[in-house]
Design a protein around this motif. Sequence first.
Motif, PDB file in Angstrom:
ATOM      1  N   ARG A 229      20.587  11.830   8.692  1.00 42.66           N
ATOM      2  CA  ARG A 229      21.056  10.813   9.622  1.00 42.66           C
ATOM      3  C   ARG A 229      22.573  10.922   9.790  1.00 42.66           C
ATOM      4  N   GLY A 270      18.946   8.950  14.337  1.00 38.84           N
ATOM      5  CA  GLY A 270      17.634   8.594  13.806  1.00 38.84           C
ATOM      6  C   GLY A 270      16.833   9.835  13.480  1.00 38.84           C
ATOM      7  N   ASP A 274      11.923   7.187  11.101  1.00 34.77           N
ATOM      8  CA  ASP A 274      12.745   5.991  11.278  1.00 34.77           C
ATOM      9  C   ASP A 274      12.197   5.099  12.385  1.00 34.77           C
ATOM     10  N   SER A 275      12.504   3.820  12.283  1.00 36.91           N
ATOM     11  CA  SER A 275      12.306   2.877  13.387  1.00 36.91           C
ATOM     12  C   SER A 275      13.688   2.555  13.934  1.00 36.91           C
ATOM     13  N   LEU A 276      13.912   2.854  15.202  1.00 34.55           N
ATOM     14  CA  LEU A 276      15.241   2.742  15.800  1.00 34.55           C
ATOM     15  C   LEU A 276      15.284   1.638  16.841  1.00 34.55           C
ATOM     16  N   TYR A 284      20.472   0.330  15.179  1.00 43.59           N
ATOM     17  CA  TYR A 284      19.894  -0.216  13.944  1.00 43.59           C
ATOM     18  C   TYR A 284      18.736   0.681  13.529  1.00 43.59           C
ATOM     19  N   ILE A 285      18.745   1.078  12.267  1.00 42.61           N
ATOM     20  CA  ILE A 285      17.700   1.930  11.728  1.00 42.61           C
ATOM     21  C   ILE A 285      16.932   1.149  10.666  1.00 42.61           C
ATOM     22  N   ASN A 286      15.627   1.033  10.905  1.00 44.75           N
ATOM     23  CA  ASN A 286      14.764   0.270   9.981  1.00 44.75           C
ATOM     24  C   ASN A 286      15.326  -1.123   9.734  1.00 44.75           C
ATOM     25  N   ASN A 290      23.370   0.915  11.635  1.00 45.62           N
ATOM     26  CA  ASN A 290      23.740   2.269  11.232  1.00 45.62           C
ATOM     27  C   ASN A 290      25.249   2.373  11.027  1.00 45.62           C
TER      28      ASN A 290
END
Length: 526
Positions: A229, A270, A274-276, A284-286, A290
């Motif tokens: 990342r 991402g 990951d959920s972006l 925002y990651i998870n 970020n």
Amino acid sequence: MTLMQWFIFILIIQVIHGLGTWKLYIKAGRQAWEAFIPVYNGVVLMKIINRPVWWVILLFLPIVNMIMFPVVWVETARSFGKNKPLDTALAILTLGFYNYYLNYAANVTYIENRDLQPKSSSGDWVSSILFAIVAATIVHTYFIQPFTIPSSSLEKSLLVGDFLFVSKFHYGARIPMTTVGAPMVHDTIPGLKKKSYLFNDNFEERKTSLVNKLQLPYLRFPGFENIERNDIVVFNQPADTLLDMNDFQPDRNYYKPIDKKTNLVKRCVGIAGDSLEVRDGFVYINGKKNELPDRAHLQFSYLVQPKTNQFNPAYLKERYDITDGFGIINNNNTYYFSAISDEALSQFKNHPNVASITPNKKEKGVRDANIFPHDPNYDWNVDFFGPLYIPEEGKTIDINLDVLPLYKRVISEYEGNDVTVRGNQILINGEVATTYTFKQNYYWMMGDNRHNSIDARAWGFVPFDHVVGKPVFIWMSWDRSSPRWERFFTTVSGSGKATSFLIPFLILLAGYFGFKKWKERKAANS
């Protein structure tokens, strides 16, 4: 071609080679059957033409072998006394079938200890240039590739005019899929503005064209690290169908092989799994914001209302490091600044000519039709986007008509399936599907220049097979008309202010040439 088809093709080539050279093998004191055994026949041939055995490896390297095959054809003819320019021309123009004439019709004698040195200075130059091209092509294809930063999407980290070295081996060098093309150029031959590779780019004929059957399947050498990342990554633009990336309204779309799509450089915000989500322009990651490396600087666009005077671009660049374009956008004398960093903003707002500065951000829920997935059911824009799951190899997701717009291109274009919709049912390769398992990893590539970057928000996921490499070094930097000396020989990644290694490099270079000169004088005096 599949790997099996390529294996069969290589066997056919071996038979063609054997039929055209077996008598020549006998005249060279070898056995006829040695001309037909794959790989081994190459080893024997290198001994016959008195060339190193490792040349055989070059015959199997895509692109490099396009240079080496003509060399071997010519060397074979010369090993049997055919040294004239006409013999050289016939060996090349007949694509090696001149050997059939030597094998069956010509009365030739094998010259075992022939002189390998070129007979003229021009021949020496040709030989030197040829093998310089071979060496450079190997380095360019499998180890290090030069790259120039064309846009400001990563401004402050990488500047327009930075010249990079991109490592192919960090993530694993990708074997060229396009087997017939000019060495060391990408999709266009410089100057001629002609396509540099053999491929039928008509979308309707992409799977049936004979020349496209020469494509190799995707293969990659193992790398020694994974994409992490916030890594800066060079990759092929996955949705590139433009003949010229500067012409966004071509006469038609052009279907390009993966390794000939336009090279881009972005930051991987991402990774697979990951959920972006993008909230107010921030990634925002998870569910967690970020955090970028300290060398990275986010930039956003702003509307600036001046008090009286116009702004001086040179002054803004020198004083505030505002380097992207700006201009008046309406009759109220409002300026649109395409990119200002937080650091620059904190100072620029105190400029005596600034009356007000307003962030130019989109509202949540206001759909931008140019934003992935280009579907009316997704009200996403550059500043408010997601949440979105980034596919991971081997992971299975539920699939329905609601999520299909997000992953249809992945399933069909990148993973080679036929996807159709019949009523409320999704059919993959003719079978009703309610789940799908991904075949490779995907990544989300964005620019730090959030309002002046065409990135994954426009085209979606980047498959791993589109990854080219990792930028590791800036060897030169040029600001339109002048060098940026402080950026010469600096690393791309790392913490703190980048340090130039130009002076140590020049000292080492001078020391090397000084030592070499001293050795030459010492040898001359001894």
